[in-house]
Design a protein around this motif. Sequence first.
Motif, PDB file in Angstrom:
ATOM      1  N   UNK A 154     -11.390   5.636  55.002  1.00 52.78           N
ATOM      2  CA  UNK A 154     -10.120   5.097  55.493  1.00 52.78           C
ATOM      3  C   UNK A 154      -8.926   5.971  55.162  1.00 52.78           C
ATOM      4  N   UNK A 155      -9.185   7.247  54.808  1.00 52.26           N
ATOM      5  CA  UNK A 155      -8.073   8.122  54.401  1.00 52.26           C
ATOM      6  C   UNK A 155      -7.532   8.941  55.571  1.00 52.26           C
ATOM      7  N   UNK A 156      -8.169   8.840  56.728  1.00 51.20           N
ATOM      8  CA  UNK A 156      -7.684   9.569  57.910  1.00 51.20           C
ATOM      9  C   UNK A 156      -8.143   8.812  59.148  1.00 51.20           C
ATOM     10  N   UNK A 157      -7.231   8.697  60.118  1.00 52.48           N
ATOM     11  CA  UNK A 157      -7.584   8.039  61.376  1.00 52.48           C
ATOM     12  C   UNK A 157      -7.824   9.130  62.418  1.00 52.48           C
ATOM     13  N   UNK A 158      -9.055   9.255  62.874  1.00 55.90           N
ATOM     14  CA  UNK A 158      -9.376  10.375  63.767  1.00 55.90           C
ATOM     15  C   UNK A 158      -8.842  10.133  65.173  1.00 55.90           C
ATOM     16  N   UNK A 159      -8.615  11.242  65.868  1.00 59.81           N
ATOM     17  CA  UNK A 159      -8.337  11.124  67.290  1.00 59.81           C
ATOM     18  C   UNK A 159      -9.603  11.535  68.018  1.00 59.81           C
ATOM     19  N   UNK A 160     -10.135  10.629  68.805  1.00 57.84           N
ATOM     20  CA  UNK A 160     -11.323  10.964  69.587  1.00 57.84           C
ATOM     21  C   UNK A 160     -12.605  10.672  68.834  1.00 57.84           C
ATOM     22  N   UNK A 161     -13.648  11.174  69.384  1.00 58.89           N
ATOM     23  CA  UNK A 161     -15.022  10.818  69.075  1.00 58.89           C
ATOM     24  C   UNK A 161     -15.465  11.432  67.737  1.00 58.89           C
ATOM     25  N   UNK A 162     -16.226  10.651  66.915  1.00 58.08           N
ATOM     26  CA  UNK A 162     -16.545  11.082  65.560  1.00 58.08           C
ATOM     27  C   UNK A 162     -18.037  11.242  65.286  1.00 58.08           C
ATOM     28  N   UNK A 163     -18.923  10.847  66.244  1.00 60.11           N
ATOM     29  CA  UNK A 163     -20.326  10.727  65.860  1.00 60.11           C
ATOM     30  C   UNK A 163     -20.960  12.077  65.519  1.00 60.11           C
ATOM     31  N   UNK A 164     -20.462  13.170  66.088  1.00 55.98           N
ATOM     32  CA  UNK A 164     -20.985  14.485  65.700  1.00 55.98           C
ATOM     33  C   UNK A 164     -20.706  14.750  64.221  1.00 55.98           C
ATOM     34  N   UNK A 165     -19.509  14.369  63.781  1.00 50.84           N
ATOM     35  CA  UNK A 165     -19.150  14.605  62.382  1.00 50.84           C
ATOM     36  C   UNK A 165     -19.969  13.717  61.445  1.00 50.84           C
ATOM     37  N   UNK A 166     -20.199  12.472  61.844  1.00 50.75           N
ATOM     38  CA  UNK A 166     -21.043  11.597  61.033  1.00 50.75           C
ATOM     39  C   UNK A 166     -22.428  12.216  60.849  1.00 50.75           C
ATOM     40  N   UNK A 167     -22.951  12.758  61.932  1.00 52.88           N
ATOM     41  CA  UNK A 167     -24.245  13.433  61.897  1.00 52.88           C
ATOM     42  C   UNK A 167     -24.208  14.601  60.903  1.00 52.88           C
ATOM     43  N   UNK A 168     -23.103  15.313  60.874  1.00 52.49           N
ATOM     44  CA  UNK A 168     -22.966  16.455  59.966  1.00 52.49           C
ATOM     45  C   UNK A 168     -22.974  16.012  58.501  1.00 52.49           C
ATOM     46  N   UNK A 169     -22.419  14.816  58.228  1.00 49.56           N
ATOM     47  CA  UNK A 169     -22.403  14.309  56.855  1.00 49.56           C
ATOM     48  C   UNK A 169     -23.763  13.719  56.473  1.00 49.56           C
ATOM     49  N   UNK A 170     -24.353  12.963  57.375  1.00 48.24           N
ATOM     50  CA  UNK A 170     -25.570  12.225  57.039  1.00 48.24           C
ATOM     51  C   UNK A 170     -26.838  13.042  57.237  1.00 48.24           C
ATOM     52  N   UNK A 171     -26.826  13.939  58.184  1.00 50.54           N
ATOM     53  CA  UNK A 171     -28.043  14.678  58.507  1.00 50.54           C
ATOM     54  C   UNK A 171     -27.749  16.173  58.621  1.00 50.54           C
ATOM     55  N   UNK A 172     -27.348  16.787  57.495  1.00 45.33           N
ATOM     56  CA  UNK A 172     -27.072  18.232  57.554  1.00 45.33           C
ATOM     57  C   UNK A 172     -28.326  18.997  57.949  1.00 45.33           C
ATOM     58  N   UNK A 173     -28.114  20.095  58.689  1.00 40.46           N
ATOM     59  CA  UNK A 173     -29.231  20.938  59.137  1.00 40.46           C
ATOM     60  C   UNK A 173     -29.367  22.127  58.194  1.00 40.46           C
ATOM     61  N   UNK A 174     -30.387  22.146  57.337  1.00 38.95           N
ATOM     62  CA  UNK A 174     -30.526  23.300  56.438  1.00 38.95           C
ATOM     63  C   UNK A 174     -30.744  24.559  57.260  1.00 38.95           C
ATOM     64  N   UNK A 175     -30.028  25.640  56.904  1.00 37.26           N
ATOM     65  CA  UNK A 175     -30.022  26.853  57.723  1.00 37.26           C
ATOM     66  C   UNK A 175     -31.155  27.790  57.322  1.00 37.26           C
TER      67      UNK A 175
END
Lengths: 321, 321
Positions: free
Chosen positions: A172-193
């Motif tokens: 709740x520290x930032x209100x995004x503009x637009x779609x967020x599900x890609x970022x959620x994926x980045x937090x929850x399911x990082x892709x090891x390189x």
Amino acid sequence: MPGEFDLIRRFFMDATADRPDVVLGIGDDCALLQVPGDRLLAISSDTLVSGHHFTADVDPQALGYKALAVNLSDMAAMGAEPAWASLCITLPQADERWLKDFMCGFSELAACFDVQLVGGDTTRGPLSVSIAIQGFTDRQGGLRRDAARVGDRIYVSGTLGDAGLALRVRQGRYVPKGEMCTLDERLDRPQPRVALGRRLGKFSRCAIDISDGLGSDLMHICEQSGVGAMLNLDQLPLSLQVGRYVADTGDWSLPLSAGDDYELAFTLPAELQAEFEREAGSWDVPVTCVGTIEPGEGVRARLPDGRIIEEVTRGYEHFRT
Amino acid sequence: MPGEFDLIRRFFMDATADRPDVVLGIGDDCALLQVPGDRLLAISSDTLVSGHHFTADVDPQALGYKALAVNLSDMAAMGAEPAWASLCITLPQADERWLKDFMCGFSELAACFDVQLVGGDTTRGPLSVSIAIQGFTDRQGGLRRDAARVGDRIYVSGTLGDAGLALRVRQGRYVPKGEMCTLDERLDRPQPRVALGRRLGKFSRCAIDISDGLGSDLMHICEQSGVGAMLNLDQLPLSLQVGRYVADTGDWSLPLSAGDDYELAFTLPAELQAEFEREAGSWDVPVTCVGTIEPGEGVRARLPDGRIIEEVTRGYEHFRT
């Protein structure tokens, strides 16, 4: 409630890849494994603790995925090929549903990287997960933290700050503009390189994975290599959302200091830059030159307006007060 | 309070042996290690949790010793030569004195067995210790749990029930006659039978370490080998104190079901028995034939008066209610 051995048998055996180099797998005092004679063994281990790395009500499937992802990211940062893992889980009670969901997330990722679970244990106690992972590098050694040289170019993979922004939105520290599900994926399911790390060996001898933030992780390279670093912030690869966040707030700490992206930071000699970028152009994961290794110490950053930040904020350290 | 990296640097680096097969040790994303091309890699991991395996006020030096001893015992039970270890410690706060004492116990034992600490981490949270250990066996594989055959003789090393008796005395459940400090030593500072395990390969293909009690651990061998076992209780090797306890109480559960002795139980073909006993006569650790592998399933025991216990009490299992 079943005994420990039943739990191990039911949820851990046959949970992952079936590798021909596993002579003896789960269920004995040790696993027995064949390391190719022409390679080095790479090993790493990490513990995730409830209340510290995740909350007690964490989705067990997400935790199973992320616990392994974090360890695979260490393999990636060494340029190693992962092979086997051991899994020690401490649980308040023997919750079969929880374990099943956890193993579902763990196994999905293990299958992607051909990693076989070869040992571990379950214990009663406060929730935590400790994974030891093993893999191989070639005999010349992998991508070390102490191998950066003055004049080297600094690169990062992917984009920076996405996981950190997802966390800020969730808190709740930032209100995004637009779609967020890609970022959620980045937090929850990082892709090891992992694939990237293995390709880098042709050009680079020095890498780290970005778990605590670019500034903090690059500082480890600087300290261990006895060098300094200068980052050009206008070159940092940012997703649309993080770019918008930085434009709105002027806050560069997000791409510089937020952790959990699990991208790679690596260095390579300036004379290899052109050839590297030609070859890397066809890879799945984008790589971006973000700065240069300099004499001295510490990580500095040049703002887009030319001003210099003398000491880039260091990231999160577990015992820092 | 220092950051995580300071703690690692100060207490973990240079804490243990300095092995020539460690290409890259603590402080990078992975350790890089050389496994001899003609050997198999043996790995094992164990977690000890406060309130479950030890009390929160445990002497950290004793914990450091025992945490590594338990893992070395797994190596012993596989007939493996230990080489490297990783150590993940979770601590309520960064207590330097506690860590220093812990590492003192850990390092003392690591030095005895030429084990080098090559990785790990420190995290804030409820006290627990997770160790991953790596070593080697020859290519034929080690001492497995699934290799017992009908007709094999069953042996144990050392004496049984000593650690269990020390615990009963400490808990006020038994008043000993005579001196106890040898038994306390057996509970607090078990001697992993690594040298014995490595010698057994000439005669045995099957062993386990006795952590949960002879009955329970032998049951794993029976289950995984598809056989049964008959123990002759009058042959069990007992210390003076445990012998007296059994004589006084008639309670055989102590040498049969008490854990924490970390002796080895192993089997070998009857035709090797004479040669084995001749050779083992000169070893430091006594070995004693205590029974025979039989067709069927489960562990049975013959009392000194000839009566048979049909199902030897199974030991402690972590999640059994």
